[in-house]
Design an enzyme around this catalytic site. Sequence first.
Site, short mmCIF file in Angstrom:
data_model
loop_
_atom_site.label_atom_id
_atom_site.label_comp_id
_atom_site.label_asym_id
_atom_site.label_seq_id
_atom_site.Cartn_x
_atom_site.Cartn_y
_atom_site.Cartn_z
N ARG A 1 1.55 8.16 12.88
CA ARG A 1 1.14 9.35 13.64
C ARG A 1 -0.41 9.45 13.72
O ARG A 1 -1.17 9.95 14.66
CB ARG A 1 1.70 10.49 13.18
CG ARG A 1 1.36 11.57 13.62
CD ARG A 1 1.59 13.02 12.95
NE ARG A 1 0.98 12.89 11.46
CZ ARG A 1 1.44 13.43 10.79
NH1 ARG A 1 2.17 14.51 10.68
NH2 ARG A 1 0.71 13.50 9.62
N PHE B 1 14.18 20.18 -0.61
CA PHE B 1 12.84 19.58 -0.94
C PHE B 1 12.56 18.20 -0.59
O PHE B 1 11.68 17.88 0.13
CB PHE B 1 12.62 19.41 -2.73
CG PHE B 1 11.40 18.87 -2.96
CD1 PHE B 1 9.98 19.39 -2.76
CD2 PHE B 1 11.23 17.83 -3.53
CE1 PHE B 1 8.93 18.70 -3.37
CE2 PHE B 1 10.30 16.96 -4.00
CZ PHE B 1 9.10 17.52 -3.93
N ARG C 1 -10.74 4.04 9.18
CA ARG C 1 -9.84 3.46 8.31
C ARG C 1 -8.73 2.89 9.05
O ARG C 1 -8.08 3.47 10.16
CB ARG C 1 -9.28 4.33 7.31
CG ARG C 1 -10.11 4.82 6.13
CD ARG C 1 -9.68 5.67 5.30
NE ARG C 1 -9.22 6.90 5.83
CZ ARG C 1 -8.68 7.82 5.18
NH1 ARG C 1 -8.59 8.14 4.02
NH2 ARG C 1 -8.10 8.96 5.99
N TYR D 1 0.88 -1.13 0.13
CA TYR D 1 0.04 -0.04 0.14
C TYR D 1 1.06 1.29 -0.03
O TYR D 1 0.73 2.13 -0.72
CB TYR D 1 -1.02 -0.05 1.07
CG TYR D 1 -1.87 1.33 1.34
CD1 TYR D 1 -2.70 1.46 0.51
CD2 TYR D 1 -1.49 2.39 2.11
CE1 TYR D 1 -3.52 2.72 0.69
CE2 TYR D 1 -2.12 3.46 2.35
CZ TYR D 1 -2.97 3.64 1.40
OH TYR D 1 -3.79 5.03 1.51
#
Lengths: 480, 371
Positions: free
Chosen positions: A228, A298, A238, A181
């Site tokens: 978290r 980034f 979920r 996933y």
Amino acid sequence: MPKASDIAYYLLRPKQVRSIIQWKVWHQPVHERNPDKEEPTLRQCFTYLDLTSRSFSAVIQELHPELLVPVCLFYLVLRGLDTIEDDMTIPLERKEPLLRNFRANMKQDGWTFDGSGPDEKDRELLVHFDCVIAEYKKVKPEYREIIDDITQRMADGMADYANNAEHSVNGVDTVKDYERYCHYVAGLVGEGLTRLFVKSELANPALLERPHLHESMGQFLQQVNIIRDIREDLEDKRRFWPKEVWSKYVTNFEDLLKPENEEKALHCSSEMVLIALSRADQCLFYLAGLKEQSVFNFCAIPQAMAIATLELCFRNPDLFKRNIKISKGDACKLMWESTQNVRLVYDVFRRYVRYIHEKNEPSDPHYMQISIACGRIEQFIETIFPSQQPPEQSSALSREQEDSAQRESREAMWDVFYMFLAVFGVLLVITALMTGVAYLFGARFGAVADALRARRQAALAGVSSAKAEATQVVQEHGEL
Amino acid sequence: MSAPEFSKNIGHILVVGGCGFLGHHIVDMLVGRHSESTISVLDLRTNSNRNPSPQVSYHEGDITDECAMGALFAKLKPDIVIHTASPHAMAKDDVLYKVNVDGTKALLKAAQENAVKAFVYTSSASVVFNWDTGLINADERWPIIAGKKQKEYYTSTKAWAEVAVLEANRKPASFLTCAIRPAGIFGEGDVQTLPNIVVIGQRGSARYQLGPNENLFDFTYVKNIAHGHLLAANALVATHAMAPTVPLDSEKVDGEAFFITNDSPVYFWDFMRTVWKHAGVQIPMKKVWAFSPEFSLLVASLSEWYAWFKGQKPALTRERAKYSYMTRYYSVDKARLRLGYKPLVGLEEGIKRGVADVLETQKQEAEKKSQ
């Protein structure tokens, strides 16, 4: 107007305030976008970027001009996809084709979607998706090819996941499913971004030869978020924590939140932390392959935030009680530290790894494994930035050598002694000879001594008379 | 993980010190792995730690006796020698020198004269350690520290023996040698590391910690070390078989030393606590007292004086105190690349097995006493 509680909070934490001010005042973006030169549709895209992403918007807008627009649009495309996937009001039979055809729709001028549920926070983006499509058409084909590929693979992965009824009822089953996933929603993003960086020659092409590195970049961020957000996700019904893990501690996933299961929940969370932590060294390795500063920032900022968040979650009972996040001051400090160089980011990781180690508890079933994972990260950092170099060879390689070295050094010492003895001996003899010769020629040593004594007394007297003379001279001049 | 395939017969193997702690694990592993090889064990006494397999024969002898070694080698004609014999680190200096250095030299001579192909020597990871400065990810580029600069005479003699072994490599050209340097050995049959730690815990000292526990440390499970020795022996035999071709410098095993660890350095006190945990002693971290390094040294000095005054062995020495807050870990990249080494057993599993063994021994001793 700030809240009184906030003011009190910061008054007690001057370091946090310092970090915030430091970041706001001293941070200079490597590149800045110039909205004046942008088309209205592009400006609109950046507006949606601000709206949809809290954490990424700022770093994206500081990216190198070559990648600024492609990455912004890449983000918006994936966000659009994610919004459809997340939407529980869209029935599965409608959702699946929507996901699988998403890429095809992106090629259609003016395509928009207004079927999102009214509570979907990013529904506006899809309602005005035409602006993204308009700008996407202008992106260089080599970048578009990468974005297309990732979008399609992610959409298919999400559709498969949504299709699997098992998942929507029970959440993720095995650790393998969990990683699969995370691969679809984050690992693929890591791949896409790395290909963009390399294509634009802003990163080391070797990064593409080690696909597990960019996979880990995505996995680490996603796994930390999943850890978290356990409470928040559970409220939305979920479950991303794999059953293989939590079923060792509780029978129903919801039981993790029950106060009586606190210790079990902590053990469960530390297993999740352990799985994520085992990716950290590969993330650090990846960061060493980035060349351009804005690309580095980034990538590094989210990683630094992730390790700090992971530390916050580790053995923290609040994880199951409320939503937790790192403080603003810490976040600013982390952003500051992760926009300089690799070494500083490694220092951040080492610091948080040590915090995790400090919180580790022997009663935790993963005590030793957490310790090993922390040690591995520290050791990895040492392989890139060694703090110790091999010393010079200086030992004797056998006892015989040792003995002869000792003998030699002892002999050398005696040699020096004999040398001094000889020099002083010669001096002594010469002095004696000279004195003897002088005596034979009639030198009167007694008289010399008397003369010396007399001169000393004269000198002493001379000092006082000289003073008197000086006064006299001054007076004489004074008279002139 | 499954171990790579090994040939059933790699020749006649002589394990010197094969009844010792490490030695008998090597013998057991050889029996399991090379079922058609002949195995001979040479030890001072051979009545303990015996392997029942008919493959193994036992021979008593003193390695410092050059003549006896020559005769034994002429009789056995081994292809491979694995030399793990060594006295206890606390033995007297002249014994240490005689066994470790002279004994090793006698074995080398006997091996060279009797056409041995491969000679693997058990050295120690301490040969690059001076007991003062920590070692951070040290590798084989670190020079050995022996003689005056080496505080522990045992380590000096191990280092000198290692130098002698590596110097003998390819003298004659068909004689190949290498050295394995294990770091912090523990496991079943261990009489030093684990039993001591377990006893400390049982005495109630698990609530003290010397130093801040930020020091990473290598501890190595004995079977992984045995595995390293077997890989080295196999590599030397392979090098021997490819003669006259000589391996590349970056791939060669002969004439080289290799650190062998569990490839998982952990914080020193985390290891201790895991041992205690498996021995049934658990103290929550908030009840642990951590002493600063300075204070630890002071306590250790007091303990030494007290022991001196009472005429006993001190419970804590300054050396031991220092050891527990010093960083000491190695890189096993060289062994990984050249020997294909990877630990077979993880650290915690090793601890579990080792502690179970310690507790079993304690139980047996208690039963003996009560009888």
